[in-house]
Design a protein around this motif. Structure first.
Motif, PDB file in Angstrom:
ATOM      1  N   ALA A  65      -6.608  -1.159  -4.984  1.00  0.00           N
ATOM      2  CA  ALA A  65      -7.981  -0.872  -4.026  1.00  0.00           C
ATOM      3  C   ALA A  65      -7.579   0.697  -3.232  1.00  0.00           C
ATOM      4  N   VAL A  66      -7.146   0.414  -2.751  1.00  0.00           N
ATOM      5  CA  VAL A  66      -6.944   1.727  -1.352  1.00  0.00           C
ATOM      6  C   VAL A  66      -6.040   2.513  -2.538  1.00  0.00           C
ATOM      7  N   ALA A  67      -5.619   2.871  -2.725  1.00  0.00           N
ATOM      8  CA  ALA A  67      -5.143   4.086  -4.075  1.00  0.00           C
ATOM      9  C   ALA A  67      -5.719   4.753  -4.665  1.00  0.00           C
ATOM     10  N   TRP A  68      -6.950   3.574  -5.183  1.00  0.00           N
ATOM     11  CA  TRP A  68      -8.554   4.417  -5.691  1.00  0.00           C
ATOM     12  C   TRP A  68      -9.259   5.208  -5.005  1.00  0.00           C
ATOM     13  N   ILE A  90       0.983  -1.501  -0.148  1.00  0.00           N
ATOM     14  CA  ILE A  90      -0.256  -0.144  -0.413  1.00  0.00           C
ATOM     15  C   ILE A  90       1.033   1.354  -0.008  1.00  0.00           C
ATOM     16  N   ALA A  91       1.781   1.158   0.555  1.00  0.00           N
ATOM     17  CA  ALA A  91       2.827   2.233   1.050  1.00  0.00           C
ATOM     18  C   ALA A  91       3.678   2.905  -0.595  1.00  0.00           C
ATOM     19  N   GLU A  92       3.968   1.780  -0.920  1.00  0.00           N
ATOM     20  CA  GLU A  92       4.764   1.971  -2.148  1.00  0.00           C
ATOM     21  C   GLU A  92       3.913   2.136  -3.896  1.00  0.00           C
ATOM     22  N   THR A  93       1.841   1.889  -3.465  1.00  0.00           N
ATOM     23  CA  THR A  93       1.610   2.611  -4.697  1.00  0.00           C
ATOM     24  C   THR A  93       0.681   3.482  -4.362  1.00  0.00           C
ATOM     25  N   LEU A  94       1.253   3.841  -2.852  1.00  0.00           N
ATOM     26  CA  LEU A  94       0.064   5.244  -2.746  1.00  0.00           C
ATOM     27  C   LEU A  94       1.194   6.340  -2.917  1.00  0.00           C
ATOM     28  N   ALA A  95       2.815   5.990  -3.005  1.00  0.00           N
ATOM     29  CA  ALA A  95       4.367   6.482  -3.494  1.00  0.00           C
ATOM     30  C   ALA A  95       4.093   6.672  -4.773  1.00  0.00           C
ATOM     31  N   ARG A  96       3.877   6.052  -5.676  1.00  0.00           N
ATOM     32  CA  ARG A  96       3.968   5.600  -6.785  1.00  0.00           C
ATOM     33  C   ARG A  96       2.964   6.933  -7.636  1.00  0.00           C
TER      34      ARG A  96
END
Length: 450
Positions: free
Chosen positions: A423-426, A229-235
């Motif tokens: 899903a979290v990032a969306w 999740i952290a990696e995707t939010l940072a992306r």
């Protein structure tokens, strides 16, 4: 960990053997890759009622190949079954269906498509929330879309997925954000879901970095789903703040350094946890992800008070207490996004997990109950309910149970931490204030629950 059955079933010899034995042949799902520019890699087919028009207005941002089928007035190049290209994405607007007789349009539109869908196809049906309709016959017709869509999702092959989106009045301008997620590989392990979109004033300004300028806190972030999740939010452009227990300090700091973020070591169940957390967040938060969670599985007959109390404290009480403190203190900004990591166990239950299932159902209830009052500040709160996800925890499940967990979904396999993270990032995006008080299942349409 590797899914050896999928590896075997997709080999030349294995494919022939499992076919001869009548066994399922799950395919490797297409997932989002860095550097990809468009959500849809292939043909997008539009059909149905009036909501197709606003979709067509931004469809060129999704793909260059736009086709229409089933209505002479539908925008796009006409698509001819058996002669047109394989279809990678489909949007059918059923929002104007108001009678039983009109439901036949579903069969007429989708039947020719079933043998013309590309691998990893993504299908979305649009409708109107039955609760918003005064005519009971119209409401009944729209409610029928749920049974149709969930059943059709189970008939899709080769990694295909399908969702039903009920579009509220005034929410039409939020369709682009929703379709960018549900028509793309980011939703590879989401299927058979019913989504309700409502009006929302905020919009994404840059789709290449939709979370730019926003601060995000992820609990339980040192490894597994939390790290993904952290990696995707940072992306996606967020400035990430990672939290985990002191025992995970080394992994947490290494990940934070790699992502250019901040790390916080904290026991979220400590009496002064809220005070400590607020002190670490002087600039406030735009995104709050409660991912931290534990399991202590026993049948209720053998459940110790310590096992019960520990799971409820970490999984449910801590998110309640910390979120309220961050809200009351003003640390959580207006128009913030709160995402709670629940589980399909909290929806369908699971033997030996009365404590865990109670905690996760409580998170879903928290999102439902808190959404109306938080909406006044533009804050959305939602739960994400993963199914069987391939993690270090599931790798230690006995072989038989692990295989059952993998195969008990329409997609016939487990998901990846990336699927939950997407899903979290969306849900963390500005525009998804249109989606609040709901539980989004990331379970491959598991046979457990709806």
């Amino acid at each position: 960990m590797s899914d050896r059955y999928i590896d075997f079933a997709n080999s030349s010899f294995g494919h022939r053997l499992v076919g001869a034995l009548g066994l399922p042949t799950p395919v490797r799902l297409e997932r989002w890759q860095a550097g990809r520019l468009r959500p849809v890699d292939g043909a997008l087919l539009l059909g149905g009622g009036p909501l197709v028009q606003p979709v067509h207005a931004f469809a060129h941002k999704l793909t260059e190949q736009i086709y229409s089928y089933g209505a002479a007035s539908a925008p796009g190049t006409p698509w001819i079954p058996g002669h047109g290209p394989k279809v990678r994405a489909v949007v059918f607007d059923a929002s104007d269906l108001t009678s039983n007789e009109q439901l036949k349009q579903l069969r007429e539109f989708f039947q020719p498509l079933m043998k013309n869908l590309d691998a990893s196809a993504h299908v979305v049906i649009l409708g109107r929330d039955p609760h918003s309709l005064g005519d009971p016959f119209a409401a009944s017709t729209q409610r029928a879309l749920e049974g149709f869509s969930r059943s059709l999702a189970k008939e899709l092959r080769s990694g295909g997925v399908l969702q039903l989106i009920y579009v509220g009045e005034g929410a039409e301008d939020q369709l682009e954000g929703a379709l960018r997620f549900f028509l793309s590989p980011k939703s590879a392990f989401v299927s058979g879901q019913v989504i309700r979109l409502n009006a929302c004033a905020t919009q994404v300004q840059d789709w290449t970095r939709p979370l730019a300028g926003r601060k995000a806190l992820v609990t339980g972030a040192a490894r597994g789903i939390g790290a993904s999740i952290a990696e995707t939010l940072a992306r996606d452009g967020a400035e990430v703040i990672l939290l985990d227990v002191p025992q995970a300090k080394n992994d947490l700091e290494a990940l934070a350094a790699r992502l250019g973020g901040q790390s916080i070591t904290l026991d979220i169940c400590a009496e002064d946890a809220a005070t400590q957390l607020i002190e670490h967040l002087p600039d406030g938060l735009d995104i709050l992800v409660h991912n931290a969670g534990i399991t202590r599985d026993k049948t209720l007959a053998n459940m110790t008070p310590e096992f019960w109390d520990a799971v409820l404290a970490v999984n449910l009480n801590a998110p309640q207490v910390l979120t309220k403190a961050l809200l009351d203190n003003g640390t959580l900004h207006d128009n913030a996004r709160v995402i709670l990591l629940a589980s399909i166990s909290g929806i369908a239950g699971n033997r030996g997990q009365t404590n865990y299932a109670a905690s996760k159902a409580g998170l879903i209830g928290l999102a439902e109950a808190w959404a109306p009052s938080l909406h006044e500040r533009g804050i959305s709160i939602n739960a994400v309910a993963p199914g069987f996800i391939e993690t270090q925890m599931t790798a230690h499940i006995p072989f038989g149970l692990r295989e059952a967990g993998r195969r008990m979904s329409s997609l016939g396999q487990g998901g990846l931490p990336q699927d939950v993270a997407e899903a979290v990032a969306w849900l963390a995006q500005p525009g998804t204030g249109a989606f609040t008080g709901q539980a989004l299942r990331v379970c491959g349409q598991s046979v457990l629950g709806a």
